[in-house]
Design a protein around this motif. Structure first.
Motif, short mmCIF file in Angstrom:
data_model
loop_
_atom_site.label_atom_id
_atom_site.label_comp_id
_atom_site.label_asym_id
_atom_site.label_seq_id
_atom_site.Cartn_x
_atom_site.Cartn_y
_atom_site.Cartn_z
N MET A 1 -33.83 -45.08 -45.70
CA MET A 1 -34.89 -44.19 -45.25
C MET A 1 -34.44 -43.49 -43.96
N ASN A 2 -34.57 -42.19 -43.95
CA ASN A 2 -34.22 -41.40 -42.77
C ASN A 2 -35.52 -40.99 -42.07
N ILE A 3 -35.71 -41.47 -40.85
CA ILE A 3 -36.98 -41.22 -40.15
C ILE A 3 -37.21 -39.73 -39.90
N HIS A 4 -36.13 -38.98 -39.73
CA HIS A 4 -36.27 -37.55 -39.46
C HIS A 4 -36.77 -36.80 -40.69
N ILE A 5 -36.21 -37.16 -41.83
CA ILE A 5 -36.66 -36.54 -43.08
C ILE A 5 -38.07 -36.97 -43.43
N GLU A 6 -38.38 -38.23 -43.20
CA GLU A 6 -39.72 -38.72 -43.48
C GLU A 6 -40.78 -37.97 -42.67
N LEU A 7 -40.47 -37.65 -41.41
CA LEU A 7 -41.41 -36.90 -40.59
C LEU A 7 -41.62 -35.50 -41.16
N VAL A 8 -40.55 -34.87 -41.60
CA VAL A 8 -40.66 -33.53 -42.18
C VAL A 8 -41.46 -33.59 -43.48
N LYS A 9 -41.22 -34.62 -44.28
CA LYS A 9 -42.00 -34.78 -45.52
C LYS A 9 -43.49 -34.94 -45.21
N LYS A 10 -43.79 -35.71 -44.18
CA LYS A 10 -45.19 -35.90 -43.75
C LYS A 10 -45.79 -34.56 -43.35
N TRP A 11 -45.03 -33.77 -42.58
CA TRP A 11 -45.50 -32.47 -42.13
C TRP A 11 -45.70 -31.52 -43.31
N LEU A 12 -44.78 -31.54 -44.26
CA LEU A 12 -44.91 -30.68 -45.44
C LEU A 12 -46.16 -31.03 -46.25
N ALA A 13 -46.45 -32.32 -46.35
CA ALA A 13 -47.63 -32.76 -47.10
C ALA A 13 -48.92 -32.41 -46.37
N ASP A 14 -48.87 -32.45 -45.04
CA ASP A 14 -50.07 -32.16 -44.24
C ASP A 14 -49.63 -31.63 -42.88
N PRO A 15 -49.52 -30.30 -42.74
CA PRO A 15 -49.04 -29.72 -41.48
C PRO A 15 -49.83 -30.14 -40.24
N GLU A 16 -51.07 -30.54 -40.41
CA GLU A 16 -51.89 -30.96 -39.26
C GLU A 16 -51.57 -32.39 -38.82
N SER A 17 -50.80 -33.13 -39.63
CA SER A 17 -50.53 -34.54 -39.31
C SER A 17 -49.40 -34.72 -38.30
N VAL A 18 -48.67 -33.63 -38.01
CA VAL A 18 -47.54 -33.72 -37.09
C VAL A 18 -47.65 -32.56 -36.10
N SER A 19 -47.52 -32.89 -34.84
CA SER A 19 -47.62 -31.85 -33.81
C SER A 19 -46.33 -31.05 -33.71
N GLN A 20 -46.42 -29.89 -33.10
CA GLN A 20 -45.23 -29.07 -32.88
C GLN A 20 -44.25 -29.80 -31.96
#
Length: 66
Positions: A1-20
């Protein structure tokens, strides 16, 4: 599991779930991790290349002594 990719996947699924800010920090950390991986790979390749050279040189010297 790559934490950086997982964060991007989370953002793609819900842009409001990850801050700029999280995205920016993630980008910088991912870039640093990638650079470190490249440096390690380059050092390993250089080491393997150097080791092969010295093994070859050693064997050539042994052949000269026969």
């Amino acid at each position: 599991m790559n934490i950086h990719i997982e964060l991007v996947k989370k953002w793609l699924a819900d842009p409001e779930s990850v801050s700029q800010k999280e995205l920016r920090v993630n980008r910088i950390a991912a870039f640093a991790a990638a650079n470190a991986a490249v440096a390690v790979a380059a050092a390993a390749y250089a080491s393997a290349d150097a080791a092969a050279y010295w093994v070859e040189r050693y064997e050539a010297l042994l052949d000269q002594g026969k």
